[in-house]
Design a protein around this motif. Structure first.
Motif, PDB file in Angstrom:
ATOM      1  N   UNK A  85      45.112  37.903  45.293  1.00  0.00           N
ATOM      2  CA  UNK A  85      44.429  38.825  46.194  1.00  0.00           C
ATOM      3  C   UNK A  85      43.614  38.067  47.235  1.00  0.00           C
ATOM      4  N   UNK A  86      43.561  38.613  48.413  1.00  0.00           N
ATOM      5  CA  UNK A  86      42.768  38.012  49.492  1.00  0.00           C
ATOM      6  C   UNK A  86      41.315  38.437  49.355  1.00  0.00           C
ATOM      7  N   UNK A  87      40.676  37.862  48.372  1.00  0.00           N
ATOM      8  CA  UNK A  87      39.286  38.199  48.059  1.00  0.00           C
ATOM      9  C   UNK A  87      38.482  36.917  47.906  1.00  0.00           C
ATOM     10  N   UNK A  88      37.163  36.994  48.109  1.00  0.00           N
ATOM     11  CA  UNK A  88      36.325  35.813  47.860  1.00  0.00           C
ATOM     12  C   UNK A  88      36.456  35.355  46.409  1.00  0.00           C
ATOM     13  N   UNK A  89      36.267  34.073  46.205  1.00  0.00           N
ATOM     14  CA  UNK A  89      36.449  33.500  44.871  1.00  0.00           C
ATOM     15  C   UNK A  89      35.533  34.134  43.834  1.00  0.00           C
ATOM     16  N   UNK A  90      34.266  34.426  44.223  1.00  0.00           N
ATOM     17  CA  UNK A  90      33.333  34.970  43.234  1.00  0.00           C
ATOM     18  C   UNK A  90      33.763  36.358  42.785  1.00  0.00           C
ATOM     19  N   UNK A  91      34.444  37.117  43.639  1.00  0.00           N
ATOM     20  CA  UNK A  91      34.934  38.437  43.243  1.00  0.00           C
ATOM     21  C   UNK A  91      36.143  38.286  42.317  1.00  0.00           C
ATOM     22  N   UNK A  92      37.023  37.345  42.633  1.00  0.00           N
ATOM     23  CA  UNK A  92      38.159  37.084  41.739  1.00  0.00           C
ATOM     24  C   UNK A  92      37.665  36.707  40.340  1.00  0.00           C
ATOM     25  N   UNK A  93      36.686  35.819  40.301  1.00  0.00           N
ATOM     26  CA  UNK A  93      36.142  35.400  39.007  1.00  0.00           C
ATOM     27  C   UNK A  93      35.521  36.575  38.252  1.00  0.00           C
ATOM     28  N   UNK A  94      34.867  37.455  38.999  1.00  0.00           N
ATOM     29  CA  UNK A  94      34.261  38.622  38.375  1.00  0.00           C
ATOM     30  C   UNK A  94      35.340  39.520  37.768  1.00  0.00           C
ATOM     31  N   UNK A  95      36.434  39.711  38.497  1.00  0.00           N
ATOM     32  CA  UNK A  95      37.529  40.530  37.991  1.00  0.00           C
ATOM     33  C   UNK A  95      38.179  39.911  36.752  1.00  0.00           C
ATOM     34  N   UNK A  96      38.130  38.584  36.667  1.00  0.00           N
ATOM     35  CA  UNK A  96      38.726  37.878  35.536  1.00  0.00           C
ATOM     36  C   UNK A  96      37.727  37.663  34.393  1.00  0.00           C
ATOM     37  N   UNK A  97      36.659  38.449  34.420  1.00  0.00           N
ATOM     38  CA  UNK A  97      35.656  38.458  33.343  1.00  0.00           C
ATOM     39  C   UNK A  97      34.899  37.138  33.210  1.00  0.00           C
ATOM     40  N   UNK A  98      34.486  36.610  34.344  1.00  0.00           N
ATOM     41  CA  UNK A  98      33.657  35.405  34.320  1.00  0.00           C
ATOM     42  C   UNK A  98      32.358  35.696  33.563  1.00  0.00           C
ATOM     43  N   UNK A  99      31.853  34.691  32.873  1.00  0.00           N
ATOM     44  CA  UNK A  99      30.640  34.852  32.067  1.00  0.00           C
ATOM     45  C   UNK A  99      29.395  34.886  32.957  1.00  0.00           C
ATOM     46  N   UNK A 100      28.519  35.864  32.662  1.00  0.00           N
ATOM     47  CA  UNK A 100      27.259  35.959  33.382  1.00  0.00           C
ATOM     48  C   UNK A 100      26.057  35.957  32.438  1.00  0.00           C
ATOM     49  N   UNK A 101      26.328  35.985  31.178  1.00  0.00           N
ATOM     50  CA  UNK A 101      25.303  35.902  30.131  1.00  0.00           C
ATOM     51  C   UNK A 101      24.349  37.103  30.121  1.00  0.00           C
TER      52      UNK A 101
END
Length: 465
Positions: A446-462
């Motif tokens: 997807x043509x999205x910013x990296x931080x949004x891609x990571x968020x969609x892929x369940x990046x850890x935020x604690x």
């Protein structure tokens, strides 16, 4: 108690101990038969086809001389040369002091503890300890190279202790590279450590069979190398034509063996590399063992995140169910509490991104109880739902000690007890729900910013929001 440290058993105990005695006697007879076979083979080798030669080969003598034994065990080459001059046989049987204690019948219903001792030879002692000069001298004095009074040949001993120069020397003097031990193992099966790679090379150069299986477990040398995470051995065996998909007694292939072997954190990388080589060579990703456990099941059970990613990249199915009714996700969740250093949250995230079935919502409090030591695992699991019905039982599932250690995260969980999930999270959930098992494939494109891609892929935020 009776005299001399012996005592009388009850009839029931005697029957049980007699069974042990029968098994021990059977074991001894098996060893004697193996030894007799090796001696007969040696006699045939010496006599050859010349019927005019002496057809009787005197069996090895039993050596009780502790001075000779000490010279052999310490590698004192000068002493060995003195004790085994030209014309003196080096075919001796040695019964070392010590061994395992066993109950042995002494008659009249009385039993006593005694040592069960393994038999060995000068050749075994020197080969197993890397005393090359002593070994060379014994071979020059006519030591029987394939003698196996204790069940193993000297070649087995040398391979087991990674003594490559001794392996080379024995093979040059005619040792059988495919000799089978009393336990059904060839010398290649004894190469179980990285330091044994040179031993394996010599064995293969001298005709060792690359696909012969062990008698009890049906393991090939490639199985053994994969089980022990030996990358160099695996590459070597594949170059010699090792079979990738041959199954052992438990229907385990070398790839299954590598994935299923228990792995410490320091071993995760080398097992991943072994599996990468096997997959690159064409190993099947779908072969299951007798319990229907796939390589992915096993990798999840051992919590090897990089290996899980590797298997998923090669098309492993995330929702296969084994005989126990477990999916790969259930396998990892069962061991989170024992494998926190292995980053189980990475495994759970990868499985969810590849379309793994989620935990039944009613079971989440129980999962929270067992997995609370890994807040990130809980975070990833809960972020796979659009709504959560959190009750007081959820918070009671977390011990006060763990709550205090990870207070920020578990406070964020408690805030959700009477609060809906954020719009941002709901948008993520809807997109993931639409993509189903294609999240890992579609989101990176997807043509999205990296931080949004990571968020969609369940990046850890604690924390949860």
């Amino acid at each position: 108690m009776s005299g001399e440290g012996r005592f009388v058993f009850t009839p029931a105990a005697l029957r049980s101990l007699q069974l042990d005695e029968d098994m021990l006697e059977s074991y001894k007879r098996k060893r004697q038969l193996a030894s007799g076979y090796m001696l007969t083979k040696q006699a045939r080798h010496r006599v050859g086809s010349d019927t005019r030669s002496c057809t009787f080969v005197r069996p090895p003598a039993l050596c009780h001389d502790l001075v000779i034994q000490n010279a052999l065990y310490t590698g004192d080459v000068e002493a060995v040369q003195r004790f085994f001059p030209r014309g003196v046989t080096s075919n001796l049987i040695i019964k070392p002091q010590g061994g395992d204690m066993r109950w042995v019948a002494r008659g009249e219903g009385l039993w006593s503890l005694t040592y069960e001792q393994e038999l060995t030879t000068p050749l075994h002692i020197t080969a197993g300890r890397g005393f090359v000069d002593c070994l060379s001298h014994l071979l020059q004095r006519g030591a029987s190279v394939d003698l196996a009074p204790g069940g193993n040949t000297a070649l087995h001993e040398a391979c087991d202790s990674c003594q490559s120069q001794c392996v080379k020397l024995l093979l040059f003097h005619g040792a059988n590279a495919n000799a089978v031990s009393e336990d059904g193992l060839m010398p290649l099966h004894m190469c179980t450590r990285p330091e044994s790679l040179e031993c394996a090379k010599y064995l293969l150069q001298f005709g060792a069979s690359i696909n012969r299986q062990s008698l009890d477990e049906d393991n090939t040398p490639l199985h053994v190398a994969a089980q022990n995470g030996l990358l160099g051995h695996v590459e070597l065996y594949l170059n010699y034509g090792a079979s990738l998909d041959k199954k052992n007694y438990d229907h385990v292939t070398p790839l299954n063996a590598a994935c299923s072997q228990p792995q410490e954190k320091k071993d995760l990388e080398r097992y991943t590399k072994v599996c990468e080589v096997l997959l690159r060579a064409g190993a099947s990703i779908t072969t299951e063992d007798r319990d229907k456990q796939s390589p992915l099941h096993m990798a999840c059970k051992n919590v090897n995140p990089d290996l899980v990613d590797l298997l998923l990249a090669h098309g492993a199915s995330v929702n296969n169910i084994c005989y126990n009714g477990d999916t790969p996700m259930q396998n990892v969740l069962k061991v989170v509490g024992y494998k926190t250093e292995h980053q189980p949250e990475r495994v759970v995230r990868s499985l969810l991104n590849h379309g793994s079935l989620r935990v039944w919502p009613e079971a989440l409090p129980k999962v929270l109880q067992y997995c609370s030591v890994s807040p990130r695992t809980i975070e990833v699991l809960l972020n796979a739902y659009d709504r959560l019905k959190i009750t007081d039982n959820w918070l009671k599932a977390v011990s006060p000690e763990i709550f205090a250690e990870h207070q920020g995260f578990y406070e964020s969980l408690s805030y959700l007890q009477n609060t809906p999930r954020s719009l941002q999270h709901l948008a993520r959930w809807n997109l993931r729900n639409f993509l189903q098992g294609r999240v890992h494939e579609v989101v990176p494109k997807l043509q999205l910013p990296t931080f949004i891609k990571n968020y969609l892929l369940l990046e850890f935020r604690d924390y949860l929001h």
